[in-house]
Design a protein around this motif. Structure first.
Motif, mmCIF file in Angstrom:
data_model
loop_
_atom_site.group_PDB
_atom_site.id
_atom_site.type_symbol
_atom_site.label_atom_id
_atom_site.label_comp_id
_atom_site.label_asym_id
_atom_site.label_seq_id
_atom_site.Cartn_x
_atom_site.Cartn_y
_atom_site.Cartn_z
ATOM 1 N N PRO A 109 0.802 -1.229 0.000
ATOM 2 C CA PRO A 109 0.000 0.000 0.000
ATOM 3 C C PRO A 109 0.832 1.275 0.000
ATOM 4 N N LEU A 110 2.134 1.154 0.246
ATOM 5 C CA LEU A 110 3.016 2.323 0.237
ATOM 6 C C LEU A 110 3.709 2.533 -1.106
ATOM 7 N N ASN A 111 3.431 1.658 -2.072
ATOM 8 C CA ASN A 111 4.080 1.749 -3.382
ATOM 9 C C ASN A 111 3.012 1.877 -4.465
ATOM 10 N N VAL A 112 2.937 3.036 -5.086
ATOM 11 C CA VAL A 112 1.907 3.266 -6.111
ATOM 12 C C VAL A 112 2.289 2.665 -7.463
ATOM 13 N N TYR A 113 3.509 2.176 -7.602
ATOM 14 C CA TYR A 113 3.980 1.699 -8.907
ATOM 15 C C TYR A 113 3.648 0.223 -9.083
ATOM 16 N N GLN A 114 2.789 -0.050 -10.058
ATOM 17 C CA GLN A 114 2.277 -1.403 -10.264
ATOM 18 C C GLN A 114 2.312 -1.779 -11.736
ATOM 19 N N ILE A 115 2.394 -3.080 -11.997
ATOM 20 C CA ILE A 115 2.383 -3.637 -13.351
ATOM 21 C C ILE A 115 1.467 -4.850 -13.355
ATOM 22 N N ARG A 116 0.659 -4.961 -14.416
ATOM 23 C CA ARG A 116 -0.151 -6.170 -14.595
ATOM 24 C C ARG A 116 0.616 -7.149 -15.473
ATOM 25 N N ASP A 117 0.648 -8.396 -15.059
ATOM 26 C CA ASP A 117 1.218 -9.473 -15.867
ATOM 27 C C ASP A 117 0.149 -10.551 -15.990
ATOM 28 N N VAL A 118 -0.461 -10.669 -17.176
ATOM 29 C CA VAL A 118 -1.616 -11.548 -17.444
ATOM 30 C C VAL A 118 -2.740 -11.151 -16.479
ATOM 31 N N SER A 119 -3.065 -11.977 -15.489
ATOM 32 C CA SER A 119 -4.184 -11.665 -14.589
ATOM 33 C C SER A 119 -3.720 -11.260 -13.191
ATOM 34 N N ASN A 120 -2.433 -11.033 -13.016
ATOM 35 C CA ASN A 120 -1.897 -10.656 -11.708
ATOM 36 C C ASN A 120 -1.345 -9.236 -11.750
ATOM 37 N N VAL A 121 -1.466 -8.547 -10.626
ATOM 38 C CA VAL A 121 -0.928 -7.192 -10.510
ATOM 39 C C VAL A 121 0.158 -7.189 -9.436
ATOM 40 N N PHE A 122 1.321 -6.653 -9.786
ATOM 41 C CA PHE A 122 2.463 -6.636 -8.883
ATOM 42 C C PHE A 122 2.943 -5.203 -8.671
ATOM 43 N N ASN A 123 3.532 -4.942 -7.521
ATOM 44 C CA ASN A 123 4.336 -3.740 -7.350
ATOM 45 C C ASN A 123 5.680 -3.974 -8.023
ATOM 46 N N TYR A 124 6.336 -2.879 -8.375
ATOM 47 C CA TYR A 124 7.682 -3.029 -8.937
ATOM 48 C C TYR A 124 8.605 -1.938 -8.426
ATOM 49 N N PHE A 125 9.903 -2.194 -8.556
ATOM 50 C CA PHE A 125 10.933 -1.197 -8.290
ATOM 51 C C PHE A 125 12.103 -1.491 -9.205
ATOM 52 N N ILE A 126 12.931 -0.478 -9.428
ATOM 53 C CA ILE A 126 14.105 -0.616 -10.292
ATOM 54 C C ILE A 126 15.329 -0.254 -9.471
ATOM 55 N N THR A 127 16.330 -1.102 -9.505
ATOM 56 C CA THR A 127 17.561 -0.826 -8.775
ATOM 57 C C THR A 127 18.456 0.104 -9.597
ATOM 58 N N ASN A 128 19.707 0.237 -9.195
ATOM 59 C CA ASN A 128 20.588 1.250 -9.783
ATOM 60 C C ASN A 128 21.743 0.645 -10.573
ATOM 61 N N GLY A 129 22.150 1.381 -11.616
ATOM 62 C CA GLY A 129 23.373 1.046 -12.328
ATOM 63 C C GLY A 129 23.185 0.148 -13.528
ATOM 64 N N ALA A 130 24.160 0.227 -14.427
ATOM 65 C CA ALA A 130 24.258 -0.655 -15.596
ATOM 66 C C ALA A 130 22.925 -0.780 -16.323
ATOM 67 N N GLN A 131 22.519 -2.020 -16.584
ATOM 68 C CA GLN A 131 21.327 -2.291 -17.380
ATOM 69 C C GLN A 131 20.069 -1.651 -16.796
ATOM 70 N N ALA A 132 19.979 -1.580 -15.479
ATOM 71 C CA ALA A 132 18.782 -1.022 -14.842
ATOM 72 C C ALA A 132 18.533 0.419 -15.277
ATOM 73 N N GLU A 133 19.588 1.166 -15.584
ATOM 74 C CA GLU A 133 19.406 2.559 -15.980
ATOM 75 C C GLU A 133 18.664 2.679 -17.308
ATOM 76 N N LEU A 134 18.746 1.654 -18.147
ATOM 77 C CA LEU A 134 18.018 1.671 -19.418
ATOM 78 C C LEU A 134 16.518 1.571 -19.220
ATOM 79 N N TYR A 135 16.089 1.076 -18.070
ATOM 80 C CA TYR A 135 14.667 0.867 -17.805
ATOM 81 C C TYR A 135 14.020 2.055 -17.113
ATOM 82 N N LYS A 136 14.826 3.096 -16.839
ATOM 83 C CA LYS A 136 14.317 4.288 -16.167
ATOM 84 C C LYS A 136 14.099 5.416 -17.171
ATOM 85 N N THR A 137 13.244 6.353 -16.802
ATOM 86 C CA THR A 137 13.034 7.548 -17.610
ATOM 87 C C THR A 137 14.078 8.588 -17.218
#
Length: 393
Positions: A109-137
């Protein structure tokens, strides 16, 4: 007795005692508790305020039965009812998670960032550095993602797809090469933009000069659904993983309608050398079959953890004629036929068998084997690697 002032006083007291905050609920401010907290060294701390809970765990897609603590990360409660768990330094990636509270799975409930995968909804987070930076805005020029409806012979109506156009597209008259990017079973036209982080990956790689600017077309590969859940005439239907269209060959047999629409309505360079197609899992099978069926249409083909034939049923032309179509594709030649597979992917043997088929007919391909299995972590990485090789000739 004056009723109106009394009611106002009661409402005022209720507002003060209500911990929920939002534009329409301005009440008592919550304690400054955040979740998750990602440290600079990629140690991640999860928090949950649940004073009455008896047992709480973190369920994350990085955890498995083989993980040091098993497939669940235990949380501990302090005197104020705050549950906390710390995950030691993690990899550089995008991760999904939920909480398990007294046997019930809930979102954070403290994380507004969510993604649906098929019929499930998950929270997500992105770590730092290297490849992870490509996934950030980042503060780079941005492309545009649109949801487009196109006429389809499949359901004699309209179907929806997502289309990415590169930075500067709207303000120029320039034409671009195109990548047709296909999702896996259970997915839809929202899968690659959300789970695959396509817009962020494309924007960041274009800004870094690591890929040729391109248009990316992401159709809905489940032909029994015209659009992602909640966006079609079917309304709020139950979301299925394996839909009735799987193995019918409808997607593969009618793919030219997608190409024709895209090339009519977008400034796409014509010709085989300007077209690429790639897909993951079921979409890898679609890619395999489509690129062979239209054997002189795509110069670049990418198979990400690809399935093979989606049905054993006969009398489906795109499947029954696959071997001869593949031979014609080999004869016509491709600039790149790229295959990516994880070492622990459940389709590993399928991929091994298919590569043997290619070897037997003398068809050239590039093979990349990664750690891990049938995961978005791999597929995002495959997209980065594959897109960097496109349209260089």
């Amino acid at each position: 007795m004056r009723i109106v002032p009394l009611i106002s006083l009661v409402l005022f007291i209720l507002c003060l005692s209500n911990p929920v905050q939002g534009q329409e609920n301005i009440g008592k401010k919550l304690a400054d508790v955040r979740s998750p907290e990602v440290a600079a060294n990629n140690t991640v701390t999860f928090n949950l305020v649940a004073p009455q809970a008896k047992e709480v765990y973190v369920l994350g897609n990085w955890l498995s039965a083989d993980s040091p603590g098993g497939d669940k990360l235990r949380m501990t409660k302090n005197a104020d009812g705050l549950w906390t768990a710390k995950q030691a330094t993690m990899g550089r990636d995008l991760y999904l998670y939920n909480f398990l509270v007294d046997g019930v799975r809930i979102n954070d409930p403290l994380n507004v960032y969510q993604i649906r995968d098929v019929s499930n909804v998950f929270n997500y987070f992105i770590t730092n550095g290297a490849q992870a930076e490509l996934y950030k805005t980042h503060a780079v020029p941005h492309g545009t993602l649109t949801k487009v409806w196109y006429p389809s012979a499949i359901n004699h109506g309209e179907r929806r797809m997502s289309i990415y156009t590169p930075p500067g597209y709207e303000g120029s008259k320039k034409s671009y090469p195109v990548l047709y990017l296909l999702h896996g079973m259970g997915g839809d036209e929202e899968a690659w933009p959300s789970l695959g982080r396509v817009t962020q990956i494309m924007d960041n790689l274009i800004a870094a000069g690591q890929i040729v600017p391109m248009i990316v077309v992401m159709p809905n590969g489940h032909t029994s659904n015209s659009a992602a859940p909640g966006n079609s005439e079917k309304g709020e239907y139950p979301v299925e993983f394996r839909t009735p269209d799987v193995g019918t060959g409808e997607m593969e047999s009618n793919f030219m309608e997608i190409i024709n629409f895209a090339e009519k309505h977008y400034r796409i360079k014509k010709g085989k050398k300007n077209r690429a197609i790639a897909g993951l899992s079921m979409g890898g099978s679609h890619t395999m079959v489509i690129s062979a069926t239209y054997a002189n249409t795509f110069d670049y083909v990418g198979l990400f953890s690809a399935a093979y034939r989606l049905t054993d049923a006969a009398n489906i032309a795109v499947y029954d004629n696959f071997d001869q179509n593949l031979l014609q594709q080999k004869k016509n030649g491709t600039a790149l036929y790229w295959i990516g597979m994880g070492k622990t992917d459940f389709l590993y043997k399928t991929g091994e068998t298919y590569r043997k088929k290619l070897d037997e007919i003398g068809m050239k391909y590039s093979y990349y084997e990664s750690e891990g299995g049938h995961t978005w972590s791999n597929w995002r990485d495959y997209l980065v690697k594959f897109s960097g090789l496109l349209f260089r000739n």
